[in-house]
Scaffold this motif. Structure first.
Motif, PDB file in Angstrom:
ATOM      1  N   SER A 126      -6.926  30.954 -19.900  1.00  0.00           N
ATOM      2  CA  SER A 126      -7.012  30.918 -21.359  1.00  0.00           C
ATOM      3  C   SER A 126      -6.666  32.265 -21.980  1.00  0.00           C
ATOM      4  N   ILE A 127      -5.870  33.049 -21.289  1.00  0.00           N
ATOM      5  CA  ILE A 127      -5.549  34.397 -21.753  1.00  0.00           C
ATOM      6  C   ILE A 127      -4.799  34.389 -23.085  1.00  0.00           C
ATOM      7  N   HIS A 128      -4.063  33.319 -23.383  1.00  0.00           N
ATOM      8  CA  HIS A 128      -3.290  33.264 -24.626  1.00  0.00           C
ATOM      9  C   HIS A 128      -4.018  32.529 -25.747  1.00  0.00           C
ATOM     10  N   ASP A 129      -5.205  32.032 -25.477  1.00  0.00           N
ATOM     11  CA  ASP A 129      -6.013  31.349 -26.488  1.00  0.00           C
ATOM     12  C   ASP A 129      -7.271  32.186 -26.714  1.00  0.00           C
ATOM     13  N   LEU A 130      -7.305  32.907 -27.835  1.00  0.00           N
ATOM     14  CA  LEU A 130      -8.382  33.851 -28.091  1.00  0.00           C
ATOM     15  C   LEU A 130      -9.752  33.177 -28.134  1.00  0.00           C
ATOM     16  N   TRP A 131      -9.841  31.988 -28.743  1.00  0.00           N
ATOM     17  CA  TRP A 131     -11.137  31.298 -28.847  1.00  0.00           C
ATOM     18  C   TRP A 131     -11.641  30.841 -27.480  1.00  0.00           C
ATOM     19  N   ALA A 132     -10.747  30.307 -26.659  1.00  0.00           N
ATOM     20  CA  ALA A 132     -11.154  29.871 -25.322  1.00  0.00           C
ATOM     21  C   ALA A 132     -11.548  31.068 -24.453  1.00  0.00           C
ATOM     22  N   LEU A 133     -10.797  32.142 -24.564  1.00  0.00           N
ATOM     23  CA  LEU A 133     -11.128  33.349 -23.807  1.00  0.00           C
ATOM     24  C   LEU A 133     -12.473  33.918 -24.249  1.00  0.00           C
ATOM     25  N   SER A 134     -12.722  33.923 -25.545  1.00  0.00           N
ATOM     26  CA  SER A 134     -14.010  34.393 -26.067  1.00  0.00           C
ATOM     27  C   SER A 134     -15.151  33.521 -25.559  1.00  0.00           C
ATOM     28  N   PHE A 135     -14.927  32.214 -25.531  1.00  0.00           N
ATOM     29  CA  PHE A 135     -15.950  31.288 -25.036  1.00  0.00           C
ATOM     30  C   PHE A 135     -16.291  31.604 -23.585  1.00  0.00           C
ATOM     31  N   VAL A 136     -15.277  31.787 -22.767  1.00  0.00           N
ATOM     32  CA  VAL A 136     -15.506  32.057 -21.341  1.00  0.00           C
ATOM     33  C   VAL A 136     -16.247  33.374 -21.159  1.00  0.00           C
ATOM     34  N   LEU A 137     -15.820  34.406 -21.860  1.00  0.00           N
ATOM     35  CA  LEU A 137     -16.452  35.719 -21.698  1.00  0.00           C
ATOM     36  C   LEU A 137     -17.892  35.733 -22.206  1.00  0.00           C
TER      37      LEU A 137
END
Length: 146
Positions: A45-56
Motif C-alpha cells: 500500500s505504499i502508493h495509497d496514503l490512507w492504507a499505508l497510514s492504517f497499516v502503520l
C-alpha cells in the motif's frame, strides 16, 4: 459428621514469578509474524496514503497494546489504573479502525451490525475495566462428607 467451617482468608496475590521478565519463543514468533505482515502490507500500500497510514497506525497500536499489557502484569496497583486507561484507549482505537475498514466494504445492513458490534465491545471493555467490581474471593476448603 459435620466439619466446622474454616475461617475465610482474604485473597492474596500470588508472588511475581521471576520468569515474567523473560520473553518466550512464542512471543518472539508472534511479534515477528506481526512485523512481517505489517511490512508486506505497508509495501503493497505504499502508493495509497490512507492504507499505508492504517497499516502503520494499527502496527504501532498493537505493539503499544502488547507493551502496556506486559507492564500491567508486572506493575503495582497505583500504576495499573493508568495502564487500564491506556489499554482501553488502544483497544478502542483498534476496534474503531477495524470497524471502519470492514464496514466500508459491506452493504449497509451488515455495516450497521459491524459498527454495533464494535461499539458494544468498546462499551463492554469500558464497563469491565472501570465500572465492574469483582466480588471478593472466598477460599473455602472442600469438605468430603462420609
Amino acid at each position: 459428621m459435620s466439619a466446622a467451617p474454616r475461617a475465610e482468608r482474604p485473597y492474596v496475590e500470588p508472588p511475581l514469578d521471576g520468569r515474567k521478565d523473560e520473553i518466550s519463543c512464542i512471543t518472539l514468533l508472534g511479534f515477528a509474524f506481526l512485523t512481517y505482515n505489517s511490512v508486506t502490507a505497508a509495501y503493497r500500500s505504499i502508493h495509497d496514503l490512507w492504507a499505508l497510514s492504517f497499516v502503520l497506525v494499527a502496527y504501532v497500536d498493537l505493539v503499544s497494546l502488547f507493551w502496556c499489557l506486559r507492564q500491567f502484569e508486572r506493575s503495582n496497583q497505583r500504576h495499573k489504573v493508568r495502564l487500564k486507561v491506556a489499554v482501553w484507549f488502544l483497544t478502542t482505537l483498534l476496534a474503531t479502525m477495524f470497524s471502519y475498514k470492514v464496514a466500508s466494504v459491506m452493504p449497509w445492513p451488515v455495516a450497521v451490525i459491524v459498527w454495533f458490534v464494535g461499539f458494544a465491545s468498546i462499551i463492554g471493555g469500558f464497563y469491565a475495566f472501570f465500572v465492574y467490581r469483582e466480588p471478593p474471593i472466598h477460599q473455602t476448603a472442600n469438605v468430603n462428607k462420609l
